[in-house]
Write a protein that holds these residues in place. Structure first.
Motif, PDB file in Angstrom:
ATOM      1  N   ILE A   1      42.433  35.004  33.336  1.00  0.00           N
ATOM      2  CA  ILE A   1      43.820  34.531  33.268  1.00  0.00           C
ATOM      3  C   ILE A   1      43.916  33.128  33.852  1.00  0.00           C
ATOM      4  N   THR A   2      43.246  32.903  34.957  1.00  0.00           N
ATOM      5  CA  THR A   2      43.258  31.590  35.606  1.00  0.00           C
ATOM      6  C   THR A   2      42.745  30.511  34.661  1.00  0.00           C
ATOM      7  N   ARG A   3      41.624  30.763  34.004  1.00  0.00           N
ATOM      8  CA  ARG A   3      41.048  29.774  33.068  1.00  0.00           C
ATOM      9  C   ARG A   3      42.029  29.414  31.954  1.00  0.00           C
ATOM     10  N   VAL A   4      42.675  30.429  31.388  1.00  0.00           N
ATOM     11  CA  VAL A   4      43.618  30.187  30.285  1.00  0.00           C
ATOM     12  C   VAL A   4      44.800  29.353  30.766  1.00  0.00           C
ATOM     13  N   LEU A   5      45.349  29.687  31.917  1.00  0.00           N
ATOM     14  CA  LEU A   5      46.516  28.959  32.420  1.00  0.00           C
ATOM     15  C   LEU A   5      46.160  27.551  32.898  1.00  0.00           C
ATOM     16  N   GLU A   6      45.014  27.400  33.534  1.00  0.00           N
ATOM     17  CA  GLU A   6      44.596  26.064  33.964  1.00  0.00           C
ATOM     18  C   GLU A   6      44.355  25.162  32.765  1.00  0.00           C
ATOM     19  N   ALA A   7      43.865  25.711  31.676  1.00  0.00           N
ATOM     20  CA  ALA A   7      43.658  24.931  30.449  1.00  0.00           C
ATOM     21  C   ALA A   7      44.984  24.421  29.889  1.00  0.00           C
ATOM     22  N   GLU A   8      46.077  25.098  30.235  1.00  0.00           N
ATOM     23  CA  GLU A   8      47.415  24.678  29.798  1.00  0.00           C
ATOM     24  C   GLU A   8      48.094  23.771  30.832  1.00  0.00           C
ATOM     25  N   GLY A   9      47.373  23.438  31.900  1.00  0.00           N
ATOM     26  CA  GLY A   9      47.891  22.497  32.885  1.00  0.00           C
ATOM     27  C   GLY A   9      48.567  23.119  34.098  1.00  0.00           C
ATOM     28  N   PHE A  10      48.443  24.420  34.272  1.00  0.00           N
ATOM     29  CA  PHE A  10      49.068  25.079  35.416  1.00  0.00           C
ATOM     30  C   PHE A  10      48.119  25.107  36.615  1.00  0.00           C
ATOM     31  N   THR A  11      48.706  25.085  37.795  1.00  0.00           N
ATOM     32  CA  THR A  11      47.976  25.357  39.021  1.00  0.00           C
ATOM     33  C   THR A  11      48.090  26.856  39.246  1.00  0.00           C
ATOM     34  N   VAL A  12      46.969  27.521  39.470  1.00  0.00           N
ATOM     35  CA  VAL A  12      46.975  28.977  39.597  1.00  0.00           C
ATOM     36  C   VAL A  12      46.518  29.379  40.988  1.00  0.00           C
ATOM     37  N   VAL A  13      47.303  30.262  41.605  1.00  0.00           N
ATOM     38  CA  VAL A  13      46.959  30.884  42.878  1.00  0.00           C
ATOM     39  C   VAL A  13      46.751  32.358  42.558  1.00  0.00           C
ATOM     40  N   THR A  14      45.710  32.962  43.111  1.00  0.00           N
ATOM     41  CA  THR A  14      45.438  34.361  42.811  1.00  0.00           C
ATOM     42  C   THR A  14      45.599  35.239  44.038  1.00  0.00           C
ATOM     43  N   ALA A  15      45.953  36.492  43.766  1.00  0.00           N
ATOM     44  CA  ALA A  15      46.060  37.510  44.806  1.00  0.00           C
ATOM     45  C   ALA A  15      45.350  38.755  44.296  1.00  0.00           C
ATOM     46  N   GLY A  16      44.503  39.334  45.131  1.00  0.00           N
ATOM     47  CA  GLY A  16      43.743  40.512  44.752  1.00  0.00           C
ATOM     48  C   GLY A  16      44.420  41.817  45.101  1.00  0.00           C
ATOM     49  N   SER A  17      45.634  41.746  45.664  1.00  0.00           N
ATOM     50  CA  SER A  17      46.363  42.961  46.032  1.00  0.00           C
ATOM     51  C   SER A  17      47.857  42.653  46.116  1.00  0.00           C
ATOM     52  N   ALA A  18      48.647  43.707  46.162  1.00  0.00           N
ATOM     53  CA  ALA A  18      50.096  43.541  46.295  1.00  0.00           C
ATOM     54  C   ALA A  18      50.458  42.899  47.636  1.00  0.00           C
ATOM     55  N   SER A  19      49.785  43.312  48.707  1.00  0.00           N
ATOM     56  CA  SER A  19      50.098  42.730  50.020  1.00  0.00           C
ATOM     57  C   SER A  19      49.732  41.255  50.071  1.00  0.00           C
ATOM     58  N   GLU A  20      48.635  40.885  49.449  1.00  0.00           N
ATOM     59  CA  GLU A  20      48.256  39.475  49.385  1.00  0.00           C
ATOM     60  C   GLU A  20      49.296  38.675  48.585  1.00  0.00           C
ATOM     61  N   ALA A  21      49.823  39.288  47.545  1.00  0.00           N
ATOM     62  CA  ALA A  21      50.848  38.621  46.726  1.00  0.00           C
ATOM     63  C   ALA A  21      52.108  38.343  47.539  1.00  0.00           C
ATOM     64  N   THR A  22      52.523  39.285  48.353  1.00  0.00           N
ATOM     65  CA  THR A  22      53.733  39.059  49.154  1.00  0.00           C
ATOM     66  C   THR A  22      53.510  37.942  50.175  1.00  0.00           C
ATOM     67  N   ARG A  23      52.298  37.842  50.716  1.00  0.00           N
ATOM     68  CA  ARG A  23      51.999  36.733  51.639  1.00  0.00           C
ATOM     69  C   ARG A  23      52.028  35.398  50.898  1.00  0.00           C
ATOM     70  N   GLU A  24      51.486  35.360  49.692  1.00  0.00           N
ATOM     71  CA  GLU A  24      51.452  34.120  48.910  1.00  0.00           C
ATOM     72  C   GLU A  24      52.857  33.647  48.534  1.00  0.00           C
ATOM     73  N   ILE A  25      53.755  34.581  48.268  1.00  0.00           N
ATOM     74  CA  ILE A  25      55.124  34.221  47.890  1.00  0.00           C
ATOM     75  C   ILE A  25      55.778  33.402  49.004  1.00  0.00           C
ATOM     76  N   TRP A  26      55.540  33.789  50.253  1.00  0.00           N
ATOM     77  CA  TRP A  26      56.136  33.062  51.374  1.00  0.00           C
ATOM     78  C   TRP A  26      55.588  31.649  51.497  1.00  0.00           C
ATOM     79  N   GLY A  27      54.340  31.456  51.142  1.00  0.00           N
ATOM     80  CA  GLY A  27      53.713  30.157  51.358  1.00  0.00           C
ATOM     81  C   GLY A  27      53.717  29.233  50.159  1.00  0.00           C
ATOM     82  N   GLY A  28      54.159  29.711  49.010  1.00  0.00           N
ATOM     83  CA  GLY A  28      54.054  28.895  47.809  1.00  0.00           C
ATOM     84  C   GLY A  28      55.381  28.619  47.131  1.00  0.00           C
TER      85      GLY A  28
END
Length: 102
Positions: free
Chosen positions: A17-44
């Protein structure tokens, strides 16, 4: 540049997914779990969050609801392994360009 958060426990799927979105010009941040996703939301600052249908310890619906409560301005998209990545990329591009995500 627009940032997208990809929440998926399977590393190879996150990378794909990251490769496809980066090819379209997006910056991609990944999270390997739901808890990691909630932490990323606060910082991004994200245009949208792509959530896998398969999550351990929670459901994609529960995570989507939690993230929408935390940051209602961020669109959430659900992605299943059998969904086409081109279609997903088109939805994210439509969001970036101010079109509806439907």
């Amino acid at each position: 540049m627009s940032s997208v958060l990809v929440v998926n426990e399977i590393g190879t799927e996150r990378e794909e997914i990251t490769r496809v979105l980066e090819a379209e010009g997006f910056t991609v941040v990944t999270a390997g779990s739901a808890s990691e996703a909630t932490r990323e939301i606060w910082g991004g600052n994200f245009l949208c969050v792509i959530i896998s249908t398969l999550l351990t310890g929670t459901t994609h619906v529960a995570l989507q609801s939690q993230l929408q409560q935390m940051a209602p301005e961020i669109e959430t998209l659900i992605w299943a392994k059998n969904d086409e990545l081109k279609a997903l990329a088109k939805k994210v591009i439509a969001l970036r360009d101010g079109e509806a995500a439907a």
